[in-house]
Design a protein around this motif. Structure first.
Motif, short mmCIF file in Angstrom:
data_model
loop_
_atom_site.label_atom_id
_atom_site.label_comp_id
_atom_site.label_asym_id
_atom_site.label_seq_id
_atom_site.Cartn_x
_atom_site.Cartn_y
_atom_site.Cartn_z
N ARG A 66 -4.38 0.90 -7.60
CA ARG A 66 -3.19 0.95 -6.81
C ARG A 66 -2.72 2.32 -6.19
O ARG A 66 -2.99 3.23 -7.06
N PRO A 67 -2.12 2.20 -5.17
CA PRO A 67 -1.90 1.28 -4.11
C PRO A 67 -3.02 0.90 -3.53
O PRO A 67 -3.90 1.55 -3.08
N THR A 104 5.06 -2.68 -4.08
CA THR A 104 3.62 -2.68 -3.65
C THR A 104 3.47 -2.07 -2.09
O THR A 104 4.16 -2.96 -1.27
#
Length: 346
Positions: free
Chosen positions: A76-77, A251
């Motif tokens: 992530r991201p 996100t």
């Protein structure tokens, strides 16, 4: 002189405003009466993206592409998730989820980190006749992919050529592919990326105004007791969409910082059986079951069924239409199920 200068400023403002609002496709449904024909509605775009219901004047004959994207904390991201029309979030091993991102209306420059396939990701991909992209495989997925059950390319064959490593991250969380290389891989294998895509069912303006259910502005989907792999959705009243979070972090796209913004969130429970010491699973994609559909800040209890490989929400036995836009589908184990894994409120 002042009048001429004022006219110039106003003209410049109008031109700049028009340029800034021009887009390749129409992001919102037209306000025209949905019952009117194209002849009665001459400004209505000629086409519709089949997996988002968004009207457009662009060509819509692109074949979907399905890519397996990593969701480990070290991945992530991610890159390119915000451009997917549909994303399935499913357990891959242990309590770690992985994404099957289906692209049709948009083609992001870079996608990743790309991760290994499971047989049920392949099954879900076939519902869209998608060109399947992954880096690695489980034993079951390897057999299917090497038998060309679906058109595909894999990083096990193209590592360092079509799939490139990002030195700022450690393997196996650093494999990326560009959409140009996806097209190149398809071309090298004689695979067409054009075709007719069956449309999903979408709500019209009248149906959107009649949505009913429980208020659900904050929703949490738990895959285990560990918060790092929980998915949460926060309803944004300004955009009328759901913003997604992992481990309480929004996100967003690694390259552009664009947030994941969803018009539909479908949560469905399916029977999961652990089949090996690595925590891999067999998942029943066909039997149907219970679900929750989030739209416009409202949660509705639904059921689901597999229609030609696609997981479709049902209300009173009939397909529940989707809000035009992007859709995220969380598949969770039926044990403990929705009652213990999903919580929502305002």
């Amino acid at each position: 002189m002042r009048r001429n200068m004022l006219f110039f400023v106003i003209t410049l403002f109008v031109v700049l405003t028009a340029c800034s609002t021009k887009q390749n496709h129409v992001d919102e449904q037209p306000v025209n009466d949905p019952g009117l024909t194209e002849k009665e509605n001459p400004d209505l775009p000629a086409n519709m993206y089949p997996l988002t219901g968004i009207k457009t004047d662009e060509d819509v004959s692109q074949r979907p592409v399905g890519v397996i994207i990593n969701n480990h904390t070290k991945a992530r991201p991610q890159s390119g998730l915000q451009a997917a029309d549909i994303v399935y979030e499913v357990l891959a091993e242990g309590d770690v989820t992985r994404f099957l991102a289906i692209y049709q209306s948009e083609q992001p420059a870079v996608i990743g980190p790309v991760r290994s396939a499971r047989d049920y990701y392949i099954d879900l991909s076939t519902g869209y006749d998608a060109f399947f992209v992954a880096h690695g495989w489980s034993p079951e997925a390897k057999s299917l992919l090497q038998a060309n059950v679906v058109d595909n390319i894999n990083g096990m064959t193209y590592d360092g050529t079509l799939f490139l490593r990002d030195d700022s991250r450690v393997a196996p969380h650093n494999s990326y592919i560009s959409f140009d290389n996806i097209k190149k891989g398809a071309d090298e294998n004689g695979i067409s990326l054009e075709g007719t895509v069956p449309e999903l069912q979408f709500l019209n303006q009248e149906e959107l105004s009649e949505l009913q259910g429980d208020e659900a502005t904050n929703v949490r989907v738990a895959y285990s007791s560990r918060e790092m792999f929980a998915s949460t959705y926060s309803y944004n009243e300004q955009t009328e969409k759901y913003d997604r979070y992992s481990n309480n972090v929004q996100t967003v796209d690694r390259e552009t910082n664009e947030a994941i913004s969803l018009d539909n969130v479908l949560i469905v429970e399916m029977n999961h059986v652990v089949i090996d010491d690595d925590g891999r699973r067999k998942i029943d994609l066909t039997s149907g079951g219970n679900g929750i559909l989030l739209q416009k800040g409202i949660a509705q209890e639904v059921t689901w069924e597999n229609q030609d490989g696609r997981i479709i929400p049902l209300r009173d036995g009939k397909p529940a239409g989707l809000v035009p836009g992007k859709t995220w589908i969380n598949i969770i184990p039926s044990n403990p199920g929705i009652s213990d894994s999903v919580s929502y409120g305002n």
